[in-house]
Design a protein around this motif. Structure first.
Motif, short mmCIF file in Angstrom:
data_model
loop_
_atom_site.label_atom_id
_atom_site.label_comp_id
_atom_site.label_asym_id
_atom_site.label_seq_id
_atom_site.Cartn_x
_atom_site.Cartn_y
_atom_site.Cartn_z
N SER A 1 0.83 -1.19 0.00
CA SER A 1 0.00 0.00 0.00
C SER A 1 0.87 1.26 0.00
CB SER A 1 -0.93 0.00 1.20
OG SER A 1 -0.20 0.04 2.41
N ARG A 2 1.97 1.23 0.71
CA ARG A 2 2.88 2.39 0.72
C ARG A 2 3.47 2.60 -0.68
NH1 ARG A 2 7.06 1.30 5.42
NH2 ARG A 2 7.78 3.38 4.85
N GLU A 3 3.86 1.51 -1.31
CA GLU A 3 4.42 1.63 -2.66
C GLU A 3 3.37 2.13 -3.64
OE1 GLU A 3 6.82 -1.08 -5.98
OE2 GLU A 3 6.12 -1.98 -4.12
N ALA A 4 2.14 1.63 -3.53
CA ALA A 4 1.07 2.06 -4.43
C ALA A 4 0.76 3.55 -4.24
CB ALA A 4 -0.18 1.22 -4.19
N ARG A 5 0.72 4.01 -2.98
CA ARG A 5 0.46 5.43 -2.73
C ARG A 5 1.59 6.29 -3.29
NH1 ARG A 5 -1.63 3.60 2.24
NH2 ARG A 5 0.34 4.00 3.31
N TRP A 6 2.82 5.83 -3.13
CA TRP A 6 3.95 6.58 -3.67
C TRP A 6 3.84 6.70 -5.20
CZ3 TRP A 6 7.92 9.67 -2.48
CH2 TRP A 6 8.94 9.81 -3.42
N GLU A 7 3.46 5.60 -5.86
CA GLU A 7 3.34 5.62 -7.31
C GLU A 7 2.26 6.60 -7.75
OE1 GLU A 7 2.82 1.78 -8.97
OE2 GLU A 7 4.86 1.11 -8.51
N ARG A 8 1.14 6.65 -7.03
CA ARG A 8 0.07 7.58 -7.39
C ARG A 8 0.51 9.03 -7.21
NH1 ARG A 8 -3.19 3.73 -4.68
NH2 ARG A 8 -3.16 4.99 -2.79
N PRO B 1 4.81 14.11 -11.41
CA PRO B 1 6.19 14.58 -11.48
C PRO B 1 7.09 13.71 -12.36
CG PRO B 1 5.40 14.70 -9.22
CD PRO B 1 4.33 14.00 -10.00
N LEU B 2 6.89 12.40 -12.32
CA LEU B 2 7.72 11.52 -13.15
C LEU B 2 7.40 11.70 -14.63
CD1 LEU B 2 7.70 8.22 -11.06
CD2 LEU B 2 9.63 9.75 -11.45
N THR B 3 6.14 11.94 -14.95
CA THR B 3 5.79 12.22 -16.35
C THR B 3 6.44 13.51 -16.81
OG1 THR B 3 3.67 11.06 -16.12
CG2 THR B 3 3.88 12.61 -17.94
N PHE C 1 14.26 10.00 -11.47
CA PHE C 1 13.97 8.58 -11.68
C PHE C 1 14.70 7.72 -10.65
CE2 PHE C 1 13.89 9.92 -16.40
CZ PHE C 1 12.59 10.40 -16.26
N ALA C 2 15.94 8.09 -10.36
CA ALA C 2 16.73 7.31 -9.40
C ALA C 2 16.11 7.38 -8.00
CB ALA C 2 18.17 7.81 -9.38
N VAL C 3 15.66 8.56 -7.60
CA VAL C 3 15.03 8.70 -6.29
C VAL C 3 13.75 7.87 -6.24
CG1 VAL C 3 13.83 10.32 -4.76
CG2 VAL C 3 16.03 10.95 -5.78
N ASP C 4 12.96 7.93 -7.28
CA ASP C 4 11.72 7.14 -7.33
C ASP C 4 12.02 5.65 -7.22
OD1 ASP C 4 8.84 6.55 -8.12
OD2 ASP C 4 9.89 5.69 -9.84
N TYR C 5 13.01 5.20 -7.95
CA TYR C 5 13.39 3.78 -7.91
C TYR C 5 13.84 3.38 -6.50
CZ TYR C 5 15.63 -0.58 -9.44
OH TYR C 5 15.98 -1.90 -9.61
N GLY C 6 14.65 4.24 -5.87
CA GLY C 6 15.14 3.93 -4.53
C GLY C 6 14.03 3.88 -3.49
N VAL C 7 13.07 4.82 -3.58
CA VAL C 7 11.97 4.84 -2.62
C VAL C 7 11.09 3.60 -2.78
CG1 VAL C 7 9.86 6.04 -1.94
CG2 VAL C 7 11.95 7.34 -2.38
N ARG C 8 10.78 3.25 -4.03
CA ARG C 8 9.93 2.07 -4.24
C ARG C 8 10.67 0.79 -3.85
NH1 ARG C 8 8.58 0.86 -9.00
NH2 ARG C 8 9.89 2.30 -10.18
N TRP C 9 11.97 0.78 -4.04
CA TRP C 9 12.78 -0.37 -3.59
C TRP C 9 12.65 -0.52 -2.06
CZ3 TRP C 9 18.48 -1.30 -5.50
CH2 TRP C 9 18.98 -2.47 -4.92
#
Length: 223
Positions: free
Chosen positions: A5-12, A17-19, A58-66
């Motif tokens: 759920s934390r990962e899903a909320r982060w993606e939403r 910003p990622l786009t 992108f790197a920050v996003d990848y690290g947070v979702r990791w």
């Protein structure tokens, strides 16, 4: 609170910003490639800094979702597309394929609006992937000995024929990196076009199924 759920909320929260970062990366890369002969040194530095800043997002996003996934090194194996996009940000349009997978897993709720969005996003992503691949191949091929992709127009023609799986063969990469880009584009293009055709077929099947459900028992067409 579970990790999913934390990962899903982060993606939403980070989708917008990622786009924006993706469009910034693509725009600055296009300027860097197409205007290179006449681009001033400050202009080159500005483009490079903008591309590096977008990649850092992108790197920050990848690290947070990791971190949120709780999978440690297994995250790399279970998210190969995200890892590939981190290495090659121009391939970010491929992440829209994941939306198609989410639609397929949905149960119980009407999915027609979702299928429409997948078709739109996947089609748009295919166009962006073709444009990005044309830029990358042109960057590698121009000036190479024996190259037959000498202008950006040639690169666009090659991208269109490759994405459509026609493959006339009149324009082909000759450099090793150009061929690697071509291979990735062919695989990604098939995935995106598969998402479009698959979603459209599923949408038609759902429409026909709904019409059958709404038809009165014992009724006949046209009655």
């Amino acid at each position: 609170m579970d990790h999913d759920s934390r990962e899903a909320r982060w993606e939403r929260r980070t989708d917008g910003p990622l786009t924006a970062a993706s469009l910034l990366f693509l725009a600055t890369y296009a300027v860097r490639v197409l205007a290179e002969p006449s681009l001033s040194e400050p202009g080159r530095i500005t483009c490079d800094v903008a591309m590096l800043a977008a990649w850092a997002v992108f790197a920050v996003d990848y690290g947070v979702r990791w971190r949120y996934s709780g999978q440690r090194l297994r995250f790399v194996r279970t998210h190969p597309l995200d890892t590939l996009v981190l290495i090659l940000p121009l391939l970010r349009p491929l992440r829209f394929v994941k939306a198609y997978e989410r639609v397929k897993r949905r149960r119980g709720q009407p999915r027609l609006p979702l299928y429409g969005r997948v078709i739109f996003y996947s089609g748009t992503s295919a166009l962006l992937l073709g444009f990005a691949s044309a830029l990358a191949v042109y960057h590698q091929e121009r000036g190479a000995p024996g190259a037959n992709i000498r202008t950006f127009g040639d690169a666009l023609w090659w991208a269109c024929s490759t994405l459509s799986t026609v493959g006339y063969g009149d324009a082909t990469p000759v450099t090793p990196m150009g061929r690697v880009i071509a291979a990735v584009m062919m695989a990604g293009g098939l995935a995106l076009l598969g998402a479009v055709t698959g979603s459209f077929s599923s949408w038609l099947l759902q429409v026909f199924s709904r019409e059958d459900d709404e038809r009165p028992p014992g009724g006949t067409p046209g009655a």
